[in-house]
Design an enzyme around this catalytic site. Structure first.
Site, mmCIF file in Angstrom:
data_model
loop_
_atom_site.group_PDB
_atom_site.id
_atom_site.type_symbol
_atom_site.label_atom_id
_atom_site.label_comp_id
_atom_site.label_asym_id
_atom_site.label_seq_id
_atom_site.Cartn_x
_atom_site.Cartn_y
_atom_site.Cartn_z
ATOM 1 N N LYS A 151 -8.795 88.640 38.796
ATOM 2 C CA LYS A 151 -8.845 88.171 40.199
ATOM 3 C C LYS A 151 -9.298 89.311 41.108
ATOM 4 O O LYS A 151 -10.188 89.137 41.949
ATOM 5 C CB LYS A 151 -7.453 87.711 40.624
ATOM 6 N N ASN A 152 -8.707 90.496 40.906
ATOM 7 C CA ASN A 152 -8.959 91.601 41.839
ATOM 8 C C ASN A 152 -10.286 92.288 41.607
ATOM 9 O O ASN A 152 -10.678 93.166 42.365
ATOM 10 C CB ASN A 152 -7.801 92.600 41.787
ATOM 11 N N CYS A 211 1.991 90.369 54.889
ATOM 12 C CA CYS A 211 2.472 89.393 53.895
ATOM 13 C C CYS A 211 3.834 89.894 53.428
ATOM 14 O O CYS A 211 4.300 90.950 53.850
ATOM 15 C CB CYS A 211 1.481 89.255 52.751
ATOM 16 N N ARG A 268 0.044 95.089 55.959
ATOM 17 C CA ARG A 268 -1.167 95.374 55.181
ATOM 18 C C ARG A 268 -2.229 95.922 56.139
ATOM 19 O O ARG A 268 -3.180 95.238 56.505
ATOM 20 C CB ARG A 268 -1.658 94.116 54.469
ATOM 21 N N ASP A 294 1.497 96.213 40.871
ATOM 22 C CA ASP A 294 1.416 94.783 40.577
ATOM 23 C C ASP A 294 2.178 94.401 39.318
ATOM 24 O O ASP A 294 2.278 93.225 38.986
ATOM 25 C CB ASP A 294 -0.042 94.343 40.434
ATOM 26 N N ARG A 329 -2.104 81.372 42.949
ATOM 27 C CA ARG A 329 -3.066 82.269 43.632
ATOM 28 C C ARG A 329 -3.645 83.267 42.646
ATOM 29 O O ARG A 329 -4.786 83.683 42.779
ATOM 30 C CB ARG A 329 -2.358 83.069 44.724
HETATM 31 C C1 EPZ Z 1 -5.210 95.776 46.186
HETATM 32 O O1 EPZ Z 1 -4.766 95.488 47.487
HETATM 33 C C2 EPZ Z 1 -4.805 94.582 45.327
HETATM 34 N N1 EPZ Z 1 -5.444 93.373 45.856
HETATM 35 C C3 EPZ Z 1 -3.290 94.432 45.351
HETATM 36 O O2 EPZ Z 1 -2.967 93.378 44.461
HETATM 37 C C4 EPZ Z 1 -2.657 95.707 44.841
HETATM 38 O O3 EPZ Z 1 -1.250 95.588 44.907
HETATM 39 C C5 EPZ Z 1 -3.130 96.888 45.696
HETATM 40 O O4 EPZ Z 1 -4.567 96.953 45.675
HETATM 41 C C6 EPZ Z 1 -2.593 98.226 45.201
HETATM 42 O O5 EPZ Z 1 -3.011 98.428 43.877
HETATM 43 C C7 EPZ Z 1 -6.733 93.141 45.569
HETATM 44 O O6 EPZ Z 1 -7.408 93.927 44.916
HETATM 45 C C8 EPZ Z 1 -7.303 91.842 46.095
HETATM 46 P P1 EPZ Z 1 -4.466 99.100 49.034
HETATM 47 P P2 EPZ Z 1 -5.253 96.441 48.708
HETATM 48 O O7 EPZ Z 1 -5.419 99.150 50.178
HETATM 49 O O8 EPZ Z 1 -6.579 97.013 48.412
HETATM 50 C C9 EPZ Z 1 -1.886 101.196 52.387
HETATM 51 C C10 EPZ Z 1 -2.105 91.358 43.779
HETATM 52 O O9 EPZ Z 1 -0.946 91.149 43.443
HETATM 53 N N2 EPZ Z 1 -3.087 101.072 53.243
HETATM 54 O O10 EPZ Z 1 -4.838 99.807 47.761
HETATM 55 O O11 EPZ Z 1 -5.084 95.656 49.953
HETATM 56 C C11 EPZ Z 1 -1.292 99.849 51.999
HETATM 57 O O12 EPZ Z 1 -0.432 99.364 53.003
HETATM 58 C C12 EPZ Z 1 -2.398 92.180 45.000
HETATM 59 O O13 EPZ Z 1 -3.114 90.979 43.148
HETATM 60 C C13 EPZ Z 1 -3.118 101.682 54.489
HETATM 61 O O14 EPZ Z 1 -2.152 102.310 54.910
HETATM 62 O O15 EPZ Z 1 -4.163 97.580 48.668
HETATM 63 C C14 EPZ Z 1 -0.552 100.193 50.729
HETATM 64 O O16 EPZ Z 1 0.683 100.779 51.065
HETATM 65 C C15 EPZ Z 1 -1.154 92.406 45.820
HETATM 66 N N3 EPZ Z 1 -4.236 101.562 55.253
HETATM 67 C C16 EPZ Z 1 -1.451 101.249 50.076
HETATM 68 O O17 EPZ Z 1 -2.253 101.782 51.135
HETATM 69 C C17 EPZ Z 1 -5.344 100.876 54.828
HETATM 70 O O18 EPZ Z 1 -6.353 100.836 55.568
HETATM 71 C C18 EPZ Z 1 -2.379 100.700 49.000
HETATM 72 O O19 EPZ Z 1 -3.033 99.575 49.548
HETATM 73 C C19 EPZ Z 1 -5.299 100.264 53.559
HETATM 74 C C20 EPZ Z 1 -4.166 100.378 52.780
#
Ligand code: EPZ
Length: 424
Positions: free
Chosen positions: A24-25, A117, A122, A311, A403
């Protein structure tokens, strides 16, 4: 779709083999990347998930012609609109990954800000910092983020945040940089296999990207990209989830996973081996066998790839509930991601939270109970606990599971589980 729930009749042993679906990701940003060319792209092994259907709705709204034949998608973005409205974006925060390709292709984009969420706020501040680094004007107004650039110029961009790298942020900047003038270097890049898969697809389209899979990705801008065909990698989180199912309920025959890339989930397989489970590896399969001696709880911390994946945190909590000794998981990526603990405790788990660390003392038995799904992976953890528990577990809000897991109940039933999907 009417609300549905799963009724899991626990205590059934699992055995046999299961085919893991496409990731998915990986599919989500790769579908967004088709916006970068007016030519047709063909994406294979796309799982049939509601999150992907939401992305296809957004692409269609942006002007893409989309054709689907089972797991193969043909997408053609001949003329793109650049506004993704709130009523589509609010359904899936990963929609934010259309910002980068729209900026790269059309030099402008308007996308509703994703809500938070249940796993926490996020933010997308790192994405926006990256776009500004490429020369884009960024405005946040009326709940939308608006990007505009007369020209995109490559630069050195640091995407490290308080919680480490950002996966979708890295994807977004990479997709904007492929059509920028000159060289972009992303420091502090995410190294997940899904980022590498996206970079491989972009390079097939004519991009010039090196270093994907490391913390430093280099992108040399090109004038335009052409269509390409790509097979999405297998879903390493679905694979990890089935390994935990086999660890919790497997028989001596074991549970065999087909269509996996074992090198994508070494943090998970290492943890299971440390706990005492036996794993057999072949080029694209992993078989999980019960522990010869009693498995033991261990101490885990979620980290950016290649560390232990956030995850898989909820699924390991479910496993620790029924493992001798104490298992602890510290959540460093999304510190609030523990909605599943209260539900597991309803099933008899001995669990407590200290800050962002869950401490789980294994118990002899879990008992089935009505529980509520909250986020995608927490829901999977409740299914796993239900498989092991005595009696019946009713899991409401099953849309969370649909999802991110393609036919999870059917796949588990094929392994011997007894699960019904009924109207709530
Ligand atoms: C991706 O989300 C995945 N989703 C998530 O999987 C996964 O948990 C996450 O990466 C971490 O591995 C998809 O790929 C669609 P991040 P993403 O930006 O990219 C903070 C699932 O279950 N952050 O790597 O949105 C954020 O809050 C989903 O399939 C900022 O502070 O996650 C988090 O604490 C859930 N500022 C950390 O960084 C930003 O601009 C990592 O988030 C962006 C992120």
């Amino acid at each position: 779709m009417a609300l549905q729930k799963l009724i899991v009749h626990g205590g059934r042993p699992l055995a046999g083999s299961v085919r893991i679906s496409g990731s998915k990701n990986s599919a989500l940003p790769i579908l967004a990347a088709t916006l970068l060319t007016r030519e047709t792209c063909v994406i294979n092994h796309v799982p049939d998930l509601s999150d992907l259907n939401f992305m296809l709705q957004i692409l269609s709204h942006l002007g893409c012609e989309v054709e689907r034949a089972s797991g193969t998608l043909q997408v053609k973005a001949e003329n793109v609109k650049t506004v993704a409205p709130y009523d589509l974006v609010r359904k899936m925060r990963a929609s934010v990954c259309v910002l980068g390709p729209l900026l790269g292709r059309a030099k402008e984009a308007t996308v509703a800000l994703p809500g938070g969420c249940v796993i926490g706020d996020r933010p997308i501040d790192l994405h926006l910092r990256g776009f500004e680094g490429l020369g884009a004007m960024v405005r946040v107004e009326g709940g939308d983020v608006r990007l505009f650039a007369s020209q995109l110029r490559g630069d050195e961009i640091n995407l490290r945040g308080k919680y480490g790298p950002t996966v979708l942020g890295t994807d977004n900047i990479m997709m904007a940089a492929v059509l920028a003038e000159g060289r972009t270097v992303i420091d502090g890049a995410a190294a997940e296999p899904e980022v590498v898969d996206l970079a491989n697809f972009l390079n097939k389209m004519g991009a010039k990207i090196t270093g994907a899979g490391t913390r430093r990705i280099v992108i040399d801008g090109v004038p335009e990209l052409h269509g390409a065909e790509h097979d999405v990698i297998p879903d390493r989180i679905e694979a990890g989830t089935f390994l935990v199912a086999g660890a919790m309920c497997g028989t001596r025959e074991g549970v065999k996973l087909r269509n996996v890339q074992p090198e994508h989930l070494t943090a998970v397989t290492d943890a299971l081996v440390t706990m005492g489970y036996r794993l057999a590896f072949e080029p694209s399969t992993i078989t999980v066998l019960p522990a010869e001696r009693a498995s033991r709880g261990i101490t885990l911390s979620t980290e950016p790839y290649p560390g232990f994946p956030t995850d898989m945190q909820a699924q390991m909590c479910a496993l620790f509930c029924c493992t001798e000794g104490v298992g602890t998981v510290t959540e460093n990526i999304f510190p609030q991601r523990f909605m599943h603990l209260s539900e597991l405790k309803r099933m008899g788990a001995n669990a407590r939270l200290e800050g962002a660390t869950a401490i789980l003392q294994g118990v002899d038995r879990l008992s089935g109970a009505p529980v509520m799904a909250s986020d995608l992976r927490a829901s999977a953890a409740l299914v796993l606990a239900g498989l092991r528990a005595e009696g019946q577990t009713e899991i409401s809000r099953v849309y969370h599971i649909d999802r991110g897991y393609e036919n999870l109940d059917d796949k588990l039933i094929a392994l011997g589980a007894e699960i019904e999907r009924v109207r709530a």
